[in-house]
Structures are given as C-alpha cells and as structure tokens.
Design a protein around this motif. Structure first.
Motif, PDB file in Angstrom:
ATOM      1  N   GLU A 134       0.838  -1.215   0.000  1.00  0.00           N
ATOM      2  CA  GLU A 134       0.000   0.000   0.000  1.00  0.00           C
ATOM      3  C   GLU A 134       0.866   1.255   0.000  1.00  0.00           C
ATOM      4  O   GLU A 134       0.540   2.244  -0.670  1.00  0.00           O
ATOM      5  N   LYS A 135       1.964   1.228   0.732  1.00  0.00           N
ATOM      6  CA  LYS A 135       2.856   2.399   0.746  1.00  0.00           C
ATOM      7  C   LYS A 135       3.467   2.636  -0.635  1.00  0.00           C
ATOM      8  O   LYS A 135       3.605   3.782  -1.082  1.00  0.00           O
ATOM      9  N   LEU A 136       3.860   1.539  -1.304  1.00  0.00           N
ATOM     10  CA  LEU A 136       4.442   1.682  -2.641  1.00  0.00           C
ATOM     11  C   LEU A 136       3.445   2.260  -3.627  1.00  0.00           C
ATOM     12  O   LEU A 136       3.803   3.038  -4.517  1.00  0.00           O
ATOM     13  N   ILE A 137       2.174   1.870  -3.493  1.00  0.00           N
ATOM     14  CA  ILE A 137       1.157   2.359  -4.425  1.00  0.00           C
ATOM     15  C   ILE A 137       1.031   3.881  -4.348  1.00  0.00           C
ATOM     16  O   ILE A 137       0.689   4.538  -5.332  1.00  0.00           O
ATOM     17  N   TYR A 189       1.461   0.091 -12.478  1.00  0.00           N
ATOM     18  CA  TYR A 189       0.957  -0.230 -13.816  1.00  0.00           C
ATOM     19  C   TYR A 189       0.478  -1.680 -13.879  1.00  0.00           C
ATOM     20  O   TYR A 189      -0.566  -1.981 -14.449  1.00  0.00           O
ATOM     21  N   ARG A 190       1.259  -2.612 -13.266  1.00  0.00           N
ATOM     22  CA  ARG A 190       0.855  -4.013 -13.268  1.00  0.00           C
ATOM     23  C   ARG A 190      -0.423  -4.216 -12.473  1.00  0.00           C
ATOM     24  O   ARG A 190      -1.337  -4.924 -12.902  1.00  0.00           O
ATOM     25  N   LEU A 191      -0.513  -3.608 -11.305  1.00  0.00           N
ATOM     26  CA  LEU A 191      -1.727  -3.729 -10.487  1.00  0.00           C
ATOM     27  C   LEU A 191      -2.937  -3.192 -11.236  1.00  0.00           C
ATOM     28  O   LEU A 191      -4.005  -3.809 -11.247  1.00  0.00           O
ATOM     29  N   PHE A 192      -2.758  -2.050 -11.857  1.00  0.00           N
ATOM     30  CA  PHE A 192      -3.852  -1.405 -12.580  1.00  0.00           C
ATOM     31  C   PHE A 192      -4.403  -2.313 -13.670  1.00  0.00           C
ATOM     32  O   PHE A 192      -5.616  -2.379 -13.887  1.00  0.00           O
ATOM     33  N   ARG A 193      -3.524  -3.040 -14.341  1.00  0.00           N
ATOM     34  CA  ARG A 193      -3.955  -3.890 -15.449  1.00  0.00           C
ATOM     35  C   ARG A 193      -4.532  -5.231 -14.997  1.00  0.00           C
ATOM     36  O   ARG A 193      -5.415  -5.780 -15.649  1.00  0.00           O
ATOM     37  N   PHE A 194      -4.046  -5.759 -13.854  1.00  0.00           N
ATOM     38  CA  PHE A 194      -4.422  -7.128 -13.491  1.00  0.00           C
ATOM     39  C   PHE A 194      -5.440  -7.229 -12.360  1.00  0.00           C
ATOM     40  O   PHE A 194      -6.144  -8.227 -12.264  1.00  0.00           O
ATOM     41  N   LEU A 195      -5.526  -6.228 -11.490  1.00  0.00           N
ATOM     42  CA  LEU A 195      -6.455  -6.341 -10.359  1.00  0.00           C
ATOM     43  C   LEU A 195      -7.917  -6.440 -10.775  1.00  0.00           C
ATOM     44  O   LEU A 195      -8.699  -7.115 -10.098  1.00  0.00           O
ATOM     45  N   GLU A 246      -3.411   7.030 -21.503  1.00  0.00           N
ATOM     46  CA  GLU A 246      -2.419   6.968 -22.581  1.00  0.00           C
ATOM     47  C   GLU A 246      -1.386   8.082 -22.478  1.00  0.00           C
ATOM     48  O   GLU A 246      -0.272   7.950 -22.971  1.00  0.00           O
ATOM     49  N   ALA A 247      -1.736   9.184 -21.803  1.00  0.00           N
ATOM     50  CA  ALA A 247      -0.834  10.340 -21.749  1.00  0.00           C
ATOM     51  C   ALA A 247       0.405  10.061 -20.913  1.00  0.00           C
ATOM     52  O   ALA A 247       1.459  10.655 -21.125  1.00  0.00           O
ATOM     53  N   ARG A 248       0.327   9.151 -19.950  1.00  0.00           N
ATOM     54  CA  ARG A 248       1.455   8.777 -19.084  1.00  0.00           C
ATOM     55  C   ARG A 248       2.074   9.990 -18.379  1.00  0.00           C
ATOM     56  O   ARG A 248       3.293  10.122 -18.285  1.00  0.00           O
ATOM     57  N   THR A 249       1.237  10.909 -17.896  1.00  0.00           N
ATOM     58  CA  THR A 249       1.712  12.061 -17.145  1.00  0.00           C
ATOM     59  C   THR A 249       1.732  11.726 -15.659  1.00  0.00           C
ATOM     60  O   THR A 249       1.359  10.635 -15.239  1.00  0.00           O
ATOM     61  N   GLU A 250       2.138  12.708 -14.842  1.00  0.00           N
ATOM     62  CA  GLU A 250       2.085  12.518 -13.386  1.00  0.00           C
ATOM     63  C   GLU A 250       0.657  12.242 -12.940  1.00  0.00           C
ATOM     64  O   GLU A 250       0.411  11.404 -12.074  1.00  0.00           O
ATOM     65  N   LEU A 251      -0.297  12.940 -13.541  1.00  0.00           N
ATOM     66  CA  LEU A 251      -1.699  12.723 -13.194  1.00  0.00           C
ATOM     67  C   LEU A 251      -2.124  11.292 -13.525  1.00  0.00           C
ATOM     68  O   LEU A 251      -2.877  10.666 -12.768  1.00  0.00           O
ATOM     69  N   THR A 252      -1.629  10.759 -14.644  1.00  0.00           N
ATOM     70  CA  THR A 252      -1.957   9.377 -15.022  1.00  0.00           C
ATOM     71  C   THR A 252      -1.605   8.410 -13.909  1.00  0.00           C
ATOM     72  O   THR A 252      -2.422   7.583 -13.492  1.00  0.00           O
ATOM     73  N   PHE A 253      -0.386   8.534 -13.398  1.00  0.00           N
ATOM     74  CA  PHE A 253       0.053   7.562 -12.393  1.00  0.00           C
ATOM     75  C   PHE A 253      -0.643   7.785 -11.057  1.00  0.00           C
ATOM     76  O   PHE A 253      -0.883   6.823 -10.317  1.00  0.00           O
ATOM     77  N   ARG A 254      -0.995   9.033 -10.742  1.00  0.00           N
ATOM     78  CA  ARG A 254      -1.753   9.237  -9.504  1.00  0.00           C
ATOM     79  C   ARG A 254      -3.152   8.659  -9.632  1.00  0.00           C
ATOM     80  O   ARG A 254      -3.702   8.101  -8.677  1.00  0.00           O
ATOM     81  N   LEU A 255      -3.757   8.783 -10.826  1.00  0.00           N
ATOM     82  CA  LEU A 255      -5.072   8.186 -11.050  1.00  0.00           C
ATOM     83  C   LEU A 255      -4.986   6.663 -10.982  1.00  0.00           C
ATOM     84  O   LEU A 255      -5.817   6.007 -10.331  1.00  0.00           O
ATOM     85  N   MET A 256      -3.969   6.088 -11.650  1.00  0.00           N
ATOM     86  CA  MET A 256      -3.790   4.638 -11.600  1.00  0.00           C
ATOM     87  C   MET A 256      -3.526   4.162 -10.183  1.00  0.00           C
ATOM     88  O   MET A 256      -4.004   3.098  -9.763  1.00  0.00           O
ATOM     89  N   SER A 257      -2.760   4.949  -9.427  1.00  0.00           N
ATOM     90  CA  SER A 257      -2.468   4.597  -8.041  1.00  0.00           C
ATOM     91  C   SER A 257      -3.744   4.545  -7.211  1.00  0.00           C
ATOM     92  O   SER A 257      -3.981   3.587  -6.466  1.00  0.00           O
ATOM     93  N   SER A 258      -4.602   5.565  -7.333  1.00  0.00           N
ATOM     94  CA  SER A 258      -5.844   5.609  -6.563  1.00  0.00           C
ATOM     95  C   SER A 258      -6.765   4.456  -6.924  1.00  0.00           C
ATOM     96  O   SER A 258      -7.367   3.818  -6.062  1.00  0.00           O
ATOM     97  N   ILE A 259      -6.860   4.162  -8.220  1.00  0.00           N
ATOM     98  CA  ILE A 259      -7.732   3.065  -8.659  1.00  0.00           C
ATOM     99  C   ILE A 259      -7.179   1.732  -8.174  1.00  0.00           C
ATOM    100  O   ILE A 259      -7.930   0.870  -7.686  1.00  0.00           O
TER     101      ILE A 259
END
Length: 884
Positions: free
Chosen positions: A675-678, A691-697, A843-856
């Motif tokens: 959870e801390k890493l996410i 990225y792996r969690l986002f695709r497989f969870l 698809e944009a792979r910005t900082e916002l992308t990874f924060r959104l993927m992290s939250s999801i």
C-alpha cells in the motif's frame, strides 16, 4: 515543428526538428546543391547500401560543395535514414552526436561513423536508447552519451575488428538436430562468432537475424556486412557444416516516434520494404545460407512475395514464408496455406520447388487462437501435396506479443520445453506424416540441454506407425469415450486430437486439453497461466490426474466456495503462481520493491504449510524447496517469486518453503509495504508496480466477485430454508461498507478536472446495470450507492459506497461488461468521467496518469481484501450450518 529542406536532384528531404534551429547547420544544409549525375550516384550507391561502396568519393563531392566533413556525413545519414529506411532523424540528436564525437577523439565513435551505415545506426540508437536500453523517460544526457560511447567501442571491437580463420574450426560429424537463434544473445555481434558458437554447441544450424533491434544493438542489417565480412562468414559456414538461415528484417526503428507506446516497427510488413527484403536474399546467397524467412503480413501482396522467391532463382536459397499474428485480420492456417498457394501459382514450377518453402511458427498461430497441434495438420498436408520444404519455429507461448519494455515478445518466445505449446508432439506429428522439418528453437532465453535433447529426440526417434494409422487408432479410442469438460464431442472431431489419443492415449489428450484450458485468457492472466502450467508439469502423476478432474476450480485461484472438498493440490498450483502479477518487472525494480530482506540457512523454514500469511517473497540469492506434506514438489531459485496470493487473499498456505542453501536471501513484500508503494508515484519501481496492479487487479476482483456471488447465493438459500430462530448471520450484517476514500493521492482540483460532469439520480434508481457495456466511471459527490448482483430475482449485496468513493472503473480498464449493478440508495450526485476521457488520461502517461492509476489500484486492492473477508465469513456459516 520546423525542418530543414535538403535538395538532392529532384528529391527534397525534410529533416524534423523540435524547438529552435541551430544556426550554421541550417545555412549549410539549405544552400547545398548537387548535380544530377551525383544525385543518381547518391541514389544508386549510398542509398542502396552496396557492399564496398566508396563513401570517400561521395563525401569528397560534398566537401567540394562547401560542407564540412562532419556535416557531409550527417547529411548522408539523414538522406539514407529517410529515403531508404523511412525514418526521419532528429536534427538536435545529430548535432549532439557531433559534439560528443568532438569531445571524445580517442574513442571509437570518432572513426567508426565513417562507415556507410554506422552513423545512421548510432543516431537511431541515440533516439531509441531512453525507451529500450536506458529505460527511463527522461534519462540524464550523460547516461545516453555514455551508452553511445560504449556501443561505438563495442561495435569496433566486437564486429568491425573481428577476424576469423576457417583453418581453426572443424566440422561436427553428428550435430544435434536443432537450429539456434541469436536475436536474444547480446554477447554475439558478428555472425562469424554465432556460427562458431553454434558449431561448438554441436547444433545443426543457426538462424541469424538481419535486423535493427533497438533493444539489442549488436544485431545487424544486410548493408553492415561488407564483402570481406561476407566471405569470412561463408568460409566458416563451409568449414563447420553449420546450416545457416536468415530471418529478414522485422523490427527497425520505431516510427513516427522511438517511443514504443507511440511508434510502430518500421520493418513490420515486408511488402513495404521490398528493397530491404531483396538485399537480405542477396545476403543469404553471399553467406551460403540455405533459407530466408519472410513474414506474411498482407495477404493481398502475393505478387510481391513471388518476386522475392524469384530473387533466389539459380541459388540453393529457399525463401520460406512464415505465418504471423495480430495483423489486420486473424491469420488462420486455412488462410495461410491459401496465400502460399497463390504465391506458388505465380512462380515457374522449378523455382517454386527449389526456392520456395514454409516456416510454421507455432507461437504465432497460438496467439491467433488455434491450437498449434491441431493447426499444423493443415500446413503439413499442404507441404506434402506441393512437395514444399517445411521449417518449424518452435517456441512456447502463453499470451500476446509485447513490443515494449520490459517484455520484448518474451511471452511468445519462452523455452521450447514449456507447456504453453507441446512442441514435441507437433514435431512427432509431422514426422509421422513423413515430413522431416528443420526445427528452430526461437526462444529468447539461452538453450538448455533439455531444450536441445527434446527437439533432437523428437526428430530422430523412430515412429512405428504412419500418421493415418495413428489417427485411426485415436478415433477408435475416442469413439468409446464419453466426453467430459475437456474431451467434448467437438474436440473428438479434430484430427490433431485424434493423433494425440492414438499416439499417447486418451489421458495424454486430457492433459493436453488441460493446458489449453489454462491458457484461455478469459479466466486468468497470461502470467498466471504460465505459472500454473509450469507448476502442473512438476506435480506427481497421481496429483496431475486429480488436477485434470478439478479443472474448473483450477481456473480461479481462490478458495472453493462450499468448503466441501479438499482442494490442497489445486491451491498448491494456484498459490505457487509465482510472480503472476509482477513477474515482468525488471530485476532492478524488483530489488527495490522487495527491499525488506531476510537471510536463511539450509533447512530453515521460510513459510509454513497451513498458516495464513500476508506477504509475498522474492528469492534474491540461493534456492528453496516447495514441500507438501513432507514431499518435495518443486525447487525455487534466484529470481523466482512465490506467495503472491497472500497479498490479496486470506488463505492458508498449502506448502512449506525451506531454504536449500546457506545464505539464501529472500526479499519480502507485505500488504502494508504494498500500500505504501502504491502511493509513491514518483518512484520508477513503484510506477512499474502500479501499472501491473492497474492492469491485473480488475480480473482478480471479477474472479472473487463470482466466487463470493455463489457463496452469498448459497447462504441466501440456507437462510430461506431455516427457521427464524436459527442462529444464522443475515447478509445485512456482513461487512459491506468501505471506509477509505478514492481521493488518495489526488488533489481536489484534479478530482474536479477528472470528474467534471455532474449527474443526479433519485433514490432507488439504477445507475449502471450488470452486463452493460462500459461508458464511464462515477465518483460519489453526495449520497450513497449500493453495488448488487441479481440471483433468482433477489439482490445479492456486494458493497455499500458513500461520498468520495468510485465505481465502474473496472470495466474501463479491461473493457469487459459491467460485473454488477449500481443502485442509488439515497438521492445521489455523481461526478462522471467518460470512457474516451479516461483512455486519453491513461495513454498520456503524465504525473496525473500515475496518480489516477495509483488511486484506482489501491481502491481495487481494498475491494479484494474486503470481499475476501466477507467470502470467508459466508463459507464458515455455510460449512457450520452443514454440520448442525
């Protein structure tokens, strides 16, 4: 975007450049003028890449036109790259490279770019290195420069300066019947070294890649091999007796961007690179190769493919056409052999018989959805009818092709002895037909003794019965067999499956079809399928038979919902799907993810059977055994992962893992650490994990939803059957609420931007319906929502959501229908993000992308853990009730 116009005769080359132009280069480039004879010479010699073509004369003419030597070389590199290879080089990169060359006069880069093609290649690598070799989106410029300097030194020492003597090698009198490949090997740069290494290993042949691999820079294109290099390789081939084949260029620089997420391989379709394909066939003739492999991509280009075969006329070279995958249309074997027939009918009979052949790639046909064991029957019969030569690309495959880091097609180029594809049976089937194929082990990892022996024995061991006799015997056996979940009536009619039953028995066919079921991506991920397959291969025979009987449970790696049967063997297979989620992350990032370390000496227990754990393990050094009830079933070595299921599910461990060496070091990933890493979206290792969690969870949660749904349905039936005074916990008291907010890691402004559209639903109304196509995701701004599934006209509650929580996001990730319905429990106000907007952000792979993927990802992870606790509660109630 600005550009420089380079005029060469009637041609105009546009050189791309982002940002401001640098004065001087622009002036010299634009005023350059060349006469028509020189332009024709430029086209005929420099662009064609003729071996031994004099660069000096071309450069001299450019110097006479007023250019400096460095600028002349750069101009020629830009012209060649764009006109011949269709890749426009970046001007800024070119200028940086010249600066690097001037700053390092003692390094190889200052001299090797005088070679006709090396400057082009170095510039390609300069642009591609961040994505393929350095693997950082924004590497420090010094990292890129150091890589280029190192590559240039290696290119000089390991290719240009290599000399060979055929007098020092000898012919192997009894080579193993196998072709190796060299595209995976980063240590072999010169084809001569690859030929010598093949001979040293005692192998029959070598398939050499003629290519530009941006992830393996030592591989060569035809024009890099001058006349001297070609002569040296041919002498080695003749002296060693190694059979040489050449795989035509299939990668090349990525266009229009070196970023693989935005570009595509420029050599993907051979029909669009005919000049390069013809050069490759000429290279094969010069090297004494026996065949050239050409991918069939566009099935409308039979004329062009026939032209390639005609190029080999008068030589012993066969142009063999290979089936491919993931093209515009699905390539079935029926379509493949039809295309082969259309090419053949365009050729004189003698040329077709001498110079045309087939390369059947089992991994590619597997990706297209056909079982290679069944599909090879069609190809084998066509080859027999047309007296066509057949080669086999033996690979192992569990999933689709990957053309980006860190995979690079690894999922379709695993070891030939794996069980994603049964290569041994494919070879034996062809042998029974009377076909003696060349077999190429097209695997990325180095060949092992068992890989070599498997192919060799499959080719040389005698087969007592003909194909027709084996198929007839299998048909008779299957006619008296009553089908089950694996051997259905439809499967009984498949000729390839009749062969398996007749050759090895009905139980062998069951096992083969089990592996086919495991790889059905509708059920589990690619990595899970691969791990499950490998685990089953190592199980004792009696356990393996029971696994076959429990196939439905095997496909979902969580507990059996009724608790009525002991599924220890199934749980063992599933629990030891090691690395199914994060196995594709590179080792450097794995080391950071598993930063907690423990050291064990031989005999010490790492984790124990029948205990519940909450951590996953990564073996950093040493080895460990996997024991069940005191019996060893597997050995785990450095780089392997295990116990992943404990990160998500509260299941008892079904095996004891024991260190087998003193000093065995194991990295741990606990739930808290996960959870801390996410949350750490600024850390590259954490990003890879997110990225792996986002695709497989999502698939994990869907599987668990289905298991929980069945358990809840059973509990509802029990409640309705019991008297009111029976002490059964009602469904309403289960832990349906979720306390955590989705907003973690996102600012209020970002939430407003993402979920800008507002929708209000009255209490009791359905917001999304189970089974509907995804159109967007919702954030609860105000009110409450319940998530339900329907069973026998009754609602099965799955979750209660409140303000700040999200739903509907799973379907946007995996694009599958809604797994449940969402109903307004009160009047609710929702923020909405459309499917199109969601995909743009991801698809944009910005900082916002990874924060959104992290939250999801964190939201999905907590859903899984909560639903698993509920599932266990249900199971305990059901099991307890069955004993009262």
């Amino acid at each position: 975007m600005s550009s420089i116009a380079i005029f060469s005769g009637s041609q105009t080359i546009k050189l791309r450049k982002t940002g401001d132009m640098k004065q001087g280069w622009k002036d010299r480039a634009v005023v350059l003028g060349v006469d028509e004879p020189f332009a024709r010479d430029l086209g005929a010699g420099w662009l064609q890449g003729e071996p031994g073509h004099s660069t000096g004369e071309v450069v001299s003419r450019l110097l006479d036109a007023g250019l400096k030597r460095e600028d002349a070389l750069l101009l020629l590199a830009h012209v060649k790259s764009e006109k011949k290879y269709r890749y426009p080089l970046d001007v800024e990169a070119s200028l940086n490279l010249i600066g690097l060359m001037r700053a390092n006069p003692e390094r190889a880069i200052s001299t090797i770019i005088e070679n006709p093609f090396v400057l082009v290649k170095v510039l390609w690598l300069y642009e591609h290195a961040p994505f393929f070799l350095i693997r950082r989106d924004e590497p420090d410029e010094s990292e890129r420069e150091e890589f280029i300097l190192g590559f240039s030194d290696a290119y000089r020492d390991r290719f240009l300066a290599r000399e060979f003597s055929a007098d020092r090698v000898s012919r192997n009198p009894a080579p193993k019947r196998l072709f190796s490949t060299w595209f995976w090997d980063s240590n072999l740069w010169h084809p001569g070294d690859a030929v010598i290494e093949t001979s040293r290993k005692g192998l029959e042949g070598l398939e050499m890649s003629a290519d530009f691999h941006p992830f393996n820079p030592g591989k060569l294109l035809p024009e890099e091999l001058d006349r001297d290099a070609r002569s040296a390789v041919r002498e080695l081939v003749e002296a060693t007796g190694v059979l040489l084949s050449i795989h035509s260029p299939i990668v090349g620089p990525y266009i229009p961007s070196p970023d693989p997420s935005k570009g595509k391989q420029s050599f993907y379709d051979p029909a669009k690179n005919m000049e390069l394909m013809l050069e490759t066939i000429d290279l094969a003739r010069d090297l004494g190769a026996t065949s050239v492999v050409i991918h069939l991509i566009d099935y409308t280009k039979a004329d062009e493919m026939a032209e390639l075969v005609r190029r080999a006329e008068g030589s012993p070279v066969r142009v063999t056409f290979e089936n491919y995958c993931e093209t515009a249309t699905c390539q079935t074997t029926e379509e493949f052999v039809d295309m082969l027939g259309r090419i053949r009918e365009r050729l004189p009979q003698g040329v077709a018989e001498r110079n045309m052949g087939v390369t059947f790639d089992v991994g590619h046909i597997n990706i297209e959805g056909e079982d290679p064991l069944a599909a090879v029957v069609n190809v084998g019969k066509w080859c027999l009818e047309n007296r066509a030569f057949l080669r086999l690309h033996a690979t192992d495959n569990y999933g689709s092709l990957h053309f980006s880091p860190p995979n690079f097609s690894a999922d379709v180029h695993s070891a030939v002895t794996g069980r994603g594809i049964n290569n041994r049976l494919v070879i034996r089937l062809l042998k029974s037909m009377g076909i003696n194929p060349e077999v190429v082990a097209e695997q990325i990892q180095p060949l092992r003794d068992k890989d070599i022996e498997m192919v060799h024995s499959a080719l040389v061991d005698p087969i007592e019965s003909s194909y027709e006799e084996v198929v007839a015997r299998g048909e008779e056996l299957l006619s008296g067999f009553h089908g089950n979940l694996l051997i259905t009536d439809e499967k009984k009619r498949v000729e390839g499956y009749k062969f398996v039953a007749g050759f090895e028995g009905v139980d062998a066919l069951k096992e083969h079809l089990l592996f086919r079921q495991i790889q059905d991506k509708k059920h589990i991920s690619t990595e899970e399928a691969k791990r499950a397959s490998l685990e089953i291969m190592h199980l004792p025979l009696n356990t393996k038979i029971r696994v076959v009987e429990y196939i439905d449970d095997l496909l979902i790696p969580v507990q059996h919902e009724t608790g009525a049967q002991d599924k220890r063997d199934i749980d063992l297979v599933c629990q030891n799907i090691c690395g199914s989620l994060i196995g594709a992350i590179n080792n450097r990032h794995l080391g950071e993810i598993f930063s907690i370390e423990r050291r064990y000496d031989r005999g010490e227990v790492i984790c124990s059977q029948d205990t519940i754990g909450q951590e996953m393990y990564f073996i950093k050094s040493g080895s460990a055994s996997v024991d069940v009830n005191g019996s060893r079933v597997a050995v785990l070595r450095k780089g392997e992962l295990f116990g992943e299921i404990s990160l998500f599910y509260n299941v008892k461990r079904t095996a004891t893992v024991v260190a087998q060496e003193d000093g065995t070091t194991v990295g741990l990933l606990t739930r808290n650490r996960l959870e801390k890493l996410i949350h750490r979206t600024d850390v590259p290792a954490a990003r890879a994990l997110i990225y792996r969690l986002f695709r497989f969870l999502p698939q994990r949660l869907r599987n668990l939803n289905r298991k929980y749904f069945h358990a809840a349905t059973n509990l509802m039936r029990l409640i309705s059957d019991k008297k009111a005074e029976d002490p059964l916990t009602p469904l309403a008291s289960m832990e349906l609420g979720i306390s955590e907010s989705f907003r973690l890691g996102l600012t209020e402004e970002e939430i407003q931007e993402l979920f800008s559209e507002r929708i209000v639903f009255p209490a009791g109304s359905t917001i999304v319906e189970e089974g509907a196509a995804p159109n967007g995701a919702y954030l609860i701004v105000r009110g409450k929502v319940k998530i339900v599934a329907i069973a026998e006209d009754k609602e099965v509650p799955l979750a209660d959501l409140k303000e700040g929580q999200i739903f509907g996001e799973m379907s946007l990730i995996d694009l599958k229908p809604r797994s449940a319905s969402a109903v307004a429990d009160t009047e609710v106000e929702l923020g909405f993000i459309s499917k199109e907007r969601f995909e743009e952000i991801i698809e944009a792979r910005t900082e916002l992308t990874f924060r959104l993927m992290s939250s999801i990802s964190l939201s999905l992870l907590r859903h899984i853990q909560r639903l698993d606790r509920m599932y266990i509660q249900h199971k305990e109630i059901i099991t307890g009730s069955s004993h009262t």
